[in-house]
Design a protein around this motif. Sequence first.
Motif, short mmCIF file in Angstrom:
data_model
loop_
_atom_site.label_atom_id
_atom_site.label_comp_id
_atom_site.label_asym_id
_atom_site.label_seq_id
_atom_site.Cartn_x
_atom_site.Cartn_y
_atom_site.Cartn_z
N ARG A 1 6.74 0.82 14.38
CA ARG A 1 7.26 -0.37 13.11
C ARG A 1 7.53 0.33 11.85
NH1 ARG A 1 9.20 -5.39 12.18
NH2 ARG A 1 7.76 -6.63 10.30
N TYR A 2 6.87 1.72 11.52
CA TYR A 2 7.15 2.29 10.48
C TYR A 2 7.68 3.42 10.45
CZ TYR A 2 3.67 -0.61 7.66
OH TYR A 2 2.46 -1.38 7.29
N GLY A 3 8.41 3.76 11.57
CA GLY A 3 9.15 4.82 11.76
C GLY A 3 8.54 5.76 12.22
N ALA B 1 3.33 5.63 7.39
CA ALA B 1 4.58 5.66 6.26
C ALA B 1 5.59 6.48 6.15
CB ALA B 1 4.72 4.68 4.88
N SER B 2 4.58 8.01 6.23
CA SER B 2 4.92 9.10 5.74
C SER B 2 5.42 9.35 6.94
CB SER B 2 3.36 9.29 4.92
OG SER B 2 3.90 8.89 3.71
N SER B 3 4.61 9.84 8.02
CA SER B 3 4.11 10.55 9.01
C SER B 3 5.75 10.46 9.86
CB SER B 3 3.32 10.36 10.25
OG SER B 3 3.10 9.34 10.25
N ASP B 4 6.68 11.68 10.32
CA ASP B 4 7.03 11.21 11.42
C ASP B 4 6.96 11.40 13.02
OD1 ASP B 4 9.50 12.49 9.58
OD2 ASP B 4 7.67 14.27 9.26
N GLU C 1 0.89 -1.40 0.02
CA GLU C 1 0.28 -0.11 0.17
C GLU C 1 0.69 1.42 0.10
OE1 GLU C 1 -2.93 -0.04 -0.36
OE2 GLU C 1 -3.79 -2.01 0.22
N ILE C 2 1.91 0.95 0.11
CA ILE C 2 2.95 2.53 0.36
C ILE C 2 3.79 2.98 -1.38
CG2 ILE C 2 3.20 2.22 3.07
CD1 ILE C 2 5.69 1.28 3.29
N ASP C 3 3.89 3.26 -1.37
CA ASP C 3 5.27 4.28 -2.19
C ASP C 3 6.51 4.02 -2.58
OD1 ASP C 3 2.68 5.42 -4.13
OD2 ASP C 3 2.97 6.47 -1.86
N PHE C 4 7.39 3.66 -1.57
CA PHE C 4 7.81 2.57 -1.53
C PHE C 4 8.36 2.05 -0.03
CE2 PHE C 4 8.36 7.12 -3.38
CZ PHE C 4 9.40 7.23 -4.53
N ASN C 5 8.98 1.29 -0.27
CA ASN C 5 9.41 0.31 0.55
C ASN C 5 10.97 1.20 2.20
OD1 ASN C 5 7.70 -1.43 -0.85
ND2 ASN C 5 6.83 -1.87 0.88
N PHE C 6 10.48 -0.19 2.73
CA PHE C 6 12.07 0.22 3.28
C PHE C 6 11.69 -0.33 4.74
CE2 PHE C 6 8.68 3.55 5.34
CZ PHE C 6 8.84 3.18 6.55
N TYR D 1 13.96 6.28 2.83
CA TYR D 1 13.01 5.67 1.84
C TYR D 1 11.62 6.31 2.75
CZ TYR D 1 15.56 3.86 -1.65
OH TYR D 1 16.66 3.06 -2.60
N LYS D 2 11.54 6.42 3.78
CA LYS D 2 10.85 7.20 4.98
C LYS D 2 10.24 8.18 3.98
CE LYS D 2 8.78 7.38 9.37
NZ LYS D 2 7.07 7.23 8.93
N CYS D 3 11.11 9.53 4.74
CA CYS D 3 11.06 10.72 3.43
C CYS D 3 10.71 11.00 2.49
CB CYS D 3 12.28 11.51 3.75
SG CYS D 3 11.95 13.23 2.95
N LYS D 4 11.06 9.86 1.49
CA LYS D 4 9.91 9.89 -0.07
C LYS D 4 8.87 10.00 -0.17
CE LYS D 4 14.39 8.95 -2.60
NZ LYS D 4 14.94 7.30 -3.26
N ASN D 5 7.93 8.58 0.59
CA ASN D 5 6.76 8.28 0.96
C ASN D 5 6.06 9.16 1.45
OD1 ASN D 5 6.34 5.68 1.28
ND2 ASN D 5 8.10 5.59 2.21
#
Length: 480
Positions: A391-393, A368-371, A263-268, A275-279
Motif C-alpha cells: 500500500r505504501y510502495g 513509507a520510506s523503505s524500498d 505519521e509520515i513526513d511527505f504524503n504521496f 515523494y517516497k524518496c523524500k520520506n
Amino acid sequence: MKVLFAASEVYPFMKTGGLADVAYALPKALRQLGIDVRVIMPNYGDINVRYKERMEKICSFSVPVGWRNQYAGLLYLEEDGIPFYFMDNEYYFKRNEGSYGYYDDGERFAYFSRGVLESIKYIEDFKPNIIHCNDWHTGIIPVLLREHYSSDETYKKIKTIFTIHNLKYQGAFAKETLGELLSLGENYFSEDKLKYYDGISFMKGGIVFSDIVTTVSDTYAKEIKTPDYGEGLHGLLNEVGYKLYGITNGIDYDLYNPKYDKEIDFNFDENNIEYKCKNKMELQKKLGLPVKEDIPMIGIISRLVQQKGFDLICSVMDELMNLNMQLVILGTGESKFEDMFKYYANRYPNKVSSNIFFSNELAQKIYASSDMFLMPSQFEPCGIGQLIAMRYGSIPIVRETGGLKDTVHSYNECTGEGNGFSFTNYNAYDMLYTIKRSIDFYNNKDIWNGLVNKSMREDNSWNKSANKYIELYDKLLWGN
C-alpha cells in the motif's frame, strides 16, 4: 443479519498482533455492506483513558465460572461507526499490562467466553444470529453454547463461526479446567471433543464445535492439514475439511493510506511516488543513517521471533552487510535476535538501524520510506506487513508460505507479471539470492517504478474478503 464478533484484542483499544487489526477492520467492512456486526472484548486496564471516559455502562450481571459466580459489567462505546461492548471485571482484566501471558489465562478466558454468552440476555436491541469467534481465547464459546444454552429459546438458533488466526497458540490447559472453570463433564475429555495430549485445548473446542471454521488465507487452510503446520491437530483438520475455509485477510484502506497518513513526513500516492524518496531521506536523517536517495532501504517491522524467519537473517548477516543497502529494523522479541541486530547496528552504523521497541509512528515512517520489506517467515497464517508495505510502495521480499504466498507473486522479468520477490525453501541462501535479485531490479528505475506503481494500485482492502464472509454467513443461516 446480526453478528456478534468476539475477540480478545481489537484495535485501537488493545493490540498485540494481527488479530486486533482484523477485529476492527472486518466488522467495519461488514457494516458498510449492511451487516449489523457488533464487537465484544475484555475491558483491559490499560485501554487508553480517552476511550474509557466515553464508555457507557449498560448493566451488570453474574457469570458462572465453574462453581463460582463472578461479577461482569457490560460497557458500550461506538467508535468509527462500530458498536463495541467491553466485559468489565477488574480481577481478570485490570493487570499490569497487556492481554495475555498470565498464570490464570485459562480462567480469564473461560470467564470471558461464558460472559459473552451471558451478555446476550442483557443487550436489549440486539440478538445475534451468529457469534463469530476468533482464536483460542474464544474457542470455547461454541462448546459452552451447545452444552449450557441449547434448550434456551434465546440461543437455540444461534450459529457459530470460528476463525483460526494462528494455530500455534492453542490455549492448552489442565484437564481439571473442564469441571473447575467450564462446568463440563468428563465426557468432554475425549479425542473427539476437547482432549489435547494430557489436557484440553480451547482451540480444539472451536474447531470441533463451531458450525464453520475459517482461517486467514487459502494456503494456510491447506498447510494446517499437514504435520508440519498442523500443531498436532492436522488429523482433526482433515476430518473437518468439509467446514474449513480459507479467506485471506485485507487491510483497512482508510487507516493505511499514504495519501493522508499523518505519521509520515511527505504524503504521496501512486501518482507521485517521488515523494517516497523524500520520506526515505527524512528517515535516514532521523535514524542517523547516511542520507542517500539512491541506496535501497530494506524495512523489517516484526516480532523478533523464530517463526518470523530471523534465524535465516542471522545466518547471512555478514553477507548482507556486503550489499549496497540499508537495513532498518523495528520490533521486540527473543533476546538472541534483539542482541544480534544491536550488535550489527553498532558494527555497521552506516548500514543498520536497530530499533528494539515498538512505535506506531516509526512503523508508518518505515513503510513509507523503505524500498523493500523483508518477511522470510517460517510460517505465516496471513501476514499484514506485506499488505501495508505494498500500500505504501515498499516491495515485499517473502518466503512462499501461508498468506505471503497468496498475496505476493514473484516478479517475472520476461512477462512483467508479479508484485514482489519470493523464495520457496526455508533456506538462508535462497533468501539472500532473492534479496540480491530485488536490489538488481531496484537499480533499473523503469522496472522498479513500475513495480511500485503496480503494488500501490492493488486492491488488498477488506472488500473482497468481507463479501466472502457474508457468503458464509448466508450459508449458515439459509443454506445458500
